[in-house]
Structures are given as structure tokens and as C-alpha cells.
Design a protein around this motif. Structure first.
Motif, mmCIF file in Angstrom:
data_model
loop_
_atom_site.group_PDB
_atom_site.id
_atom_site.type_symbol
_atom_site.label_atom_id
_atom_site.label_comp_id
_atom_site.label_asym_id
_atom_site.label_seq_id
_atom_site.Cartn_x
_atom_site.Cartn_y
_atom_site.Cartn_z
ATOM 1 N N ASP A 36 -39.792 -20.695 49.210
ATOM 2 C CA ASP A 36 -40.662 -21.867 49.281
ATOM 3 C C ASP A 36 -40.540 -22.529 50.645
ATOM 4 O O ASP A 36 -39.531 -23.183 50.935
ATOM 5 N N PRO A 37 -41.564 -22.408 51.482
ATOM 6 C CA PRO A 37 -41.545 -23.129 52.758
ATOM 7 C C PRO A 37 -41.484 -24.629 52.502
ATOM 8 O O PRO A 37 -42.016 -25.113 51.508
ATOM 9 N N TRP A 38 -40.856 -25.339 53.395
ATOM 10 C CA TRP A 38 -40.673 -26.764 53.212
ATOM 11 C C TRP A 38 -42.010 -27.493 53.164
ATOM 12 O O TRP A 38 -42.318 -28.162 52.191
ATOM 13 N N LEU A 39 -42.827 -27.389 54.198
ATOM 14 C CA LEU A 39 -44.132 -28.049 54.205
ATOM 15 C C LEU A 39 -45.287 -27.058 54.252
ATOM 16 O O LEU A 39 -46.267 -27.209 53.544
ATOM 17 N N PHE A 40 -45.164 -26.061 55.101
ATOM 18 C CA PHE A 40 -46.238 -25.087 55.292
ATOM 19 C C PHE A 40 -45.628 -23.792 55.809
ATOM 20 O O PHE A 40 -44.486 -23.763 56.256
ATOM 21 N N VAL A 41 -46.416 -22.738 55.741
ATOM 22 C CA VAL A 41 -45.970 -21.424 56.209
ATOM 23 C C VAL A 41 -45.963 -21.443 57.735
ATOM 24 O O VAL A 41 -46.977 -21.723 58.366
#
Length: 189
Positions: free
Chosen positions: A148-153
């Protein structure tokens, strides 16, 4: 079902219903076909429970599924590692995001199906020493499903200090592909 077994009519109707393109809006509408296919699948499950239908957990029934999964994982892997699109353009941030989450979804769904395979084909897997191989494929799918990326890929340099999420996902997808292919080969002998 293998070459000698007849396909259950409810199962065949369900299979055909699930093969409808999801972009079909009018005739027949996809939602209706999928709903009907689920009803047919449930009828088959009820027949199984009553002993009126058979489920053949032989290697020749599992190998085509594994081969299809291997191809699907290969497609995901290719999209995760490519830097250029087919038209020569650089992979955009939006495409990278789509490739990442598509691969994650494939891994999530595949893990559930492979867990069912682990239960339904346990004797077949044990007889061919495939249980450990399947376990490794499942482990790789679970790793992919839980990245799971923190905010975005992000698409950072592979040698940089920031994450390259597609590359991280590709490693697990590639391992899952390898083990699924290895399992198909082990069951083929």
C-alpha cells in the motif's frame, strides 16, 4: 472436467455467463448475465452438496487454470516493468497507477482462488509435491495484495531513496508467476 467427464449443465451455463464482456450494455446486459451465471453456479453448488454432481480434482482440471494465471501474471509483470507504451510514449503517472492497482487486484483475487485450490486439490497437490510450491505462490500473491503506497504510486529511480512502487509490485508478481508456472509443470509430470 478433463477429456472423459461431462460438463455439468449448470456449471457450463455459469461459465458461459461469466465470459460475457463487461462492456456489454444492451443485449444482453452484463449485470443480468452475471446474475444469472451466479444463480447457475449456486445450483451447481447445491447439486454438489446433495451428491448429485461431481467435482473432479484431478491435475488435468487444475493445469489450465494455472496456465491462465501464469499468463495473466505475465501480463501484469510486463506492465509493471515497462517504461514505454506500445505507441512509444513514456508510461504516464496515471498509467503507472492503473498498472499498479490492476496488478494488486489480480493478486488479491488470485490469492483467494489459490486458497480454494489449496483446499479442493489437496490430495492432488500432496501426491505431486505441489503443496509447498502453491504455498510460495500464495505468499507472493499476499505480498502483492498488501503493498500500500502511502499517498500515491511513485515512480522513483530504482537506485534512489524513494520507492518505485511498480518495481516493488513487479518483484512479487514475478515470483507468483514463477511459482504458478512451476506448479503447472509439477502437475504435468
Amino acid at each position: 472436467t478433463g477429456s472423459t467427464a461431462a460438463l455439468n449443465p449448470h456449471l457450463e451455463q455459469a461459465m458461459n455467463g461469466f465470459m460475457l464482456n463487461s462492456d456489454s450494455y444492451l443485449f444482453p446486459p452484463a449485470e443480468t448475465q452475471y446474475r444469472n451465471a451466479l444463480e447457475k453456479l449456486n445450483l451447481y453448488k447445491e447439486q454438489l452438496a446433495r451428491g448429485e454432481a461431481s467435482f473432479y480434482n484431478r491435475p488435468d482440471n487444475l493445469i489450465p487454470l494455472l496456465k491462465a494465471f501464469e499468463e495473466l501474471l505475465g501480463s501484469c509483470d510486463e506492465n509493471l516493468v515497462k517504461s514505454k507504451e506500445e505507441n512509444g510514449d513514456t508510461v504516464s503517472t496515471f498509467s503507472a497507477d492503473n498498472y499498479y492497482y490492476y496488478a494488486k487486484g489480480v493478486a488479491s483475487a488470485m490469492a483467494i482462488i489459490l486458497e480454494a485450490v489449496e483446499t479442493d486439490f489437496d490430495k492432488t497437490l500432496n501426491a505431486r509435491n505441489g503443496d509447498e510450491i502453491l504455498h510460495r505462490a500464495l505468499e507472493s500473491c499476499h505480498h502483492s495484495a498488501h503493498l500500500d503506497p502511502w499517498l500515491f504510486v511513485t515512480e522513483a529511480n530504482l537506485c534512489g531513496i524513494f520507492a518505485n512502487h511498480r518495481a516493488n509490485m513487479a518483484a512479487h508478481i514475478s515470483h507468483a508467476r514463477f511459482y504458478v508456472g512451476l506448479l503447472a509443470a509439477a502437475l504435468s509430470t
